[in-house]
Design a protein around this motif. Sequence first.
Motif, PDB file in Angstrom:
ATOM      1  N   THR A  72      11.234   5.313 -13.334  1.00 19.44           N
ATOM      2  CA  THR A  72      10.974   4.107 -12.261  1.00 19.44           C
ATOM      3  C   THR A  72       9.388   4.085 -11.681  1.00 19.44           C
ATOM      4  N   GLY A  73       8.926   5.356 -11.503  1.00 21.70           N
ATOM      5  CA  GLY A  73       7.736   5.485 -10.586  1.00 21.70           C
ATOM      6  C   GLY A  73       7.812   5.136  -9.140  1.00 21.70           C
ATOM      7  N   LEU A  74       9.073   5.314  -8.509  1.00 19.63           N
ATOM      8  CA  LEU A  74       9.222   5.072  -7.132  1.00 19.63           C
ATOM      9  C   LEU A  74       8.471   6.017  -6.272  1.00 19.63           C
ATOM     10  N   ILE A  75       8.271   7.111  -6.604  1.00 26.03           N
ATOM     11  CA  ILE A  75       7.477   8.144  -5.798  1.00 26.03           C
ATOM     12  C   ILE A  75       6.941   9.145  -6.804  1.00 26.03           C
ATOM     13  N   GLY A  76       5.805   9.785  -6.329  1.00 24.09           N
ATOM     14  CA  GLY A  76       5.088  10.536  -7.054  1.00 24.09           C
ATOM     15  C   GLY A  76       5.194  11.986  -6.382  1.00 24.09           C
ATOM     16  N   ALA A  77       5.294  13.194  -6.904  1.00 23.20           N
ATOM     17  CA  ALA A  77       5.276  14.228  -6.074  1.00 23.20           C
ATOM     18  C   ALA A  77       4.448  15.318  -7.108  1.00 23.20           C
TER      19      ALA A  77
ATOM     20  N   GLY B 232       4.318   7.429  -1.816  1.00 19.31           N
ATOM     21  CA  GLY B 232       4.901   6.421  -2.388  1.00 19.31           C
ATOM     22  C   GLY B 232       4.633   5.180  -1.345  1.00 19.31           C
ATOM     23  N   GLY B 233       5.050   4.016  -1.735  1.00 21.59           N
ATOM     24  CA  GLY B 233       4.793   2.804  -0.943  1.00 21.59           C
ATOM     25  C   GLY B 233       5.833   1.818  -1.312  1.00 21.59           C
ATOM     26  N   TRP B 234       6.307   1.165  -0.186  1.00 22.02           N
ATOM     27  CA  TRP B 234       7.357   0.088  -0.616  1.00 22.02           C
ATOM     28  C   TRP B 234       7.469  -1.098   0.598  1.00 22.02           C
TER      29      TRP B 234
ATOM     30  N   LYS C 229      13.665  19.081   3.298  1.00 20.81           N
ATOM     31  CA  LYS C 229      13.240  18.390   4.789  1.00 20.81           C
ATOM     32  C   LYS C 229      12.240  17.255   4.617  1.00 20.81           C
ATOM     33  N   LEU C 230      11.150  17.365   3.611  1.00 18.99           N
ATOM     34  CA  LEU C 230      10.249  16.643   3.386  1.00 18.99           C
ATOM     35  C   LEU C 230      10.939  15.408   2.777  1.00 18.99           C
ATOM     36  N   LEU C 231      11.912  15.295   1.868  1.00 22.85           N
ATOM     37  CA  LEU C 231      12.619  14.313   1.039  1.00 22.85           C
ATOM     38  C   LEU C 231      13.383  13.647   2.063  1.00 22.85           C
ATOM     39  N   GLY C 232      14.056  14.339   3.148  1.00 24.26           N
ATOM     40  CA  GLY C 232      14.660  13.683   4.313  1.00 24.26           C
ATOM     41  C   GLY C 232      13.713  12.627   4.970  1.00 24.26           C
ATOM     42  N   ILE C 233      12.539  13.229   5.312  1.00 26.67           N
ATOM     43  CA  ILE C 233      11.617  12.285   6.100  1.00 26.67           C
ATOM     44  C   ILE C 233      11.271  10.998   5.111  1.00 26.67           C
ATOM     45  N   ALA C 234      10.940  11.379   3.770  1.00 24.97           N
ATOM     46  CA  ALA C 234      10.497   9.956   2.725  1.00 24.97           C
ATOM     47  C   ALA C 234      11.834   9.173   2.923  1.00 24.97           C
ATOM     48  N   GLN C 235      12.851   9.613   2.767  1.00 30.40           N
ATOM     49  CA  GLN C 235      14.266   8.801   2.873  1.00 30.40           C
ATOM     50  C   GLN C 235      14.380   7.957   4.132  1.00 30.40           C
ATOM     51  N   LYS C 236      14.108   8.543   5.261  1.00 34.65           N
ATOM     52  CA  LYS C 236      14.305   8.157   6.363  1.00 34.65           C
ATOM     53  C   LYS C 236      13.107   6.983   6.901  1.00 34.65           C
TER      54      LYS C 236
ATOM     55  N   ASN D 252       0.929  -1.263  -0.064  1.00 36.09           N
ATOM     56  CA  ASN D 252       0.043  -0.080   0.104  1.00 36.09           C
ATOM     57  C   ASN D 252       0.905   1.298   0.105  1.00 36.09           C
ATOM     58  N   LEU D 253       0.181   2.316  -0.116  1.00 37.24           N
ATOM     59  CA  LEU D 253       0.892   3.636  -0.068  1.00 37.24           C
ATOM     60  C   LEU D 253       1.275   3.828   1.536  1.00 37.24           C
ATOM     61  N   THR D 254       2.538   3.430   1.573  1.00 35.89           N
ATOM     62  CA  THR D 254       3.175   3.728   3.085  1.00 35.89           C
ATOM     63  C   THR D 254       3.473   4.845   3.526  1.00 35.89           C
ATOM     64  N   ASP D 255       3.786   6.078   2.682  1.00 34.72           N
ATOM     65  CA  ASP D 255       4.209   7.416   2.812  1.00 34.72           C
ATOM     66  C   ASP D 255       3.412   8.251   2.075  1.00 34.72           C
ATOM     67  N   LYS D 256       2.497   8.880   2.787  1.00 36.94           N
ATOM     68  CA  LYS D 256       1.718  10.310   1.981  1.00 36.94           C
ATOM     69  C   LYS D 256       2.239  11.515   2.831  1.00 36.94           C
ATOM     70  N   LEU D 257       3.057  12.276   2.243  1.00 36.71           N
ATOM     71  CA  LEU D 257       3.533  13.453   2.879  1.00 36.71           C
ATOM     72  C   LEU D 257       2.974  14.738   2.418  1.00 36.71           C
ATOM     73  N   ARG D 258       2.764  16.010   3.174  1.00 35.83           N
ATOM     74  CA  ARG D 258       2.590  16.827   2.730  1.00 35.83           C
ATOM     75  C   ARG D 258       3.179  18.046   3.652  1.00 35.83           C
TER      76      ARG D 258
END
Length: 301
Positions: free
Chosen positions: A248-253, A270-272, A115-122, A86-92
Amino acid sequence: MAVDNNTVTSEDLVASSIDFVEQFSDNVQTLLNAMGNVRKHPMASGSVIQTYKAEVENASSRTVAEGEVIPLTKIKRTKGKTYDLNLTDKLRKTTTFEGIQKDGFAQAVTYTDSKLLGIAQKNAKKDLFDALTSKGTTTAKGTGLQAAISAGLGKLTTLFEDTDGVGKTIAYINPNDLYTYLGNAQITTQTAFGLKYLQNYLNVDVVFMSASIPEGKVVLTVDNNMNFYYVDMRGEAGRAFNMQVDETGLIGATHKQTPESLSYDTIAAGGWLILPERTDGIVTSTIEAPAVKPATDVSKG
């Protein structure tokens, strides 16, 4: 009438979204490349991933007399756990009018996007280490870091000795354990996805350092044992929300103006799932302290 250079255009919004996506995807790919041949599986959100276990019953005899019936070797494939993708990350996040006015559009939005990118990577790294520390079923132990790694490598060799193309050996250790072992020795590290790693160290192809690994433990596997499943954001749903993606379609923004609050939103999703092909192919090796010798009583000499 000429457009003011400070006017935020739709092209600016798209460019910001593309930059966010490319940074995330490039960093993930750098990590996967460092790990070796990790297999990527783009899938639809809501997909169910079925894992399997193989059970083998050897034949009663390898050799039979001429004309006799050859005994059967039974190979049974049984279902293991299932996992939902599922979509494990929905960030705003929001950049305000005041922030843009103070620092300019590019600087204000780039800073908050980072900062948001850092959260997604974390979050993605957390999922990686959750898979490594919770899904492995094989254990080993050794006195000191080097012996613990050697014992883990021995288990891996046994597990995969009849498997071709298993790829690189990968170890994950807590930085405190590594630097305690090193003392004053100097090492050269590289960085991928915010993780420091060494190549060809202590007979391991790649050694990653992370505080997510408990002190006193080393987790080892081979790169071909790891699967990276992710929600492909290139589909119809991503297009419906004007998500920018890469190949790749790894994440959408996407970025959008929010006039009612005089702000500017960045939204990413995104979700992984990172799963081992074989749970027994993840080895957790315990670093044991050397035995303390009893003190000698010199008064009884």
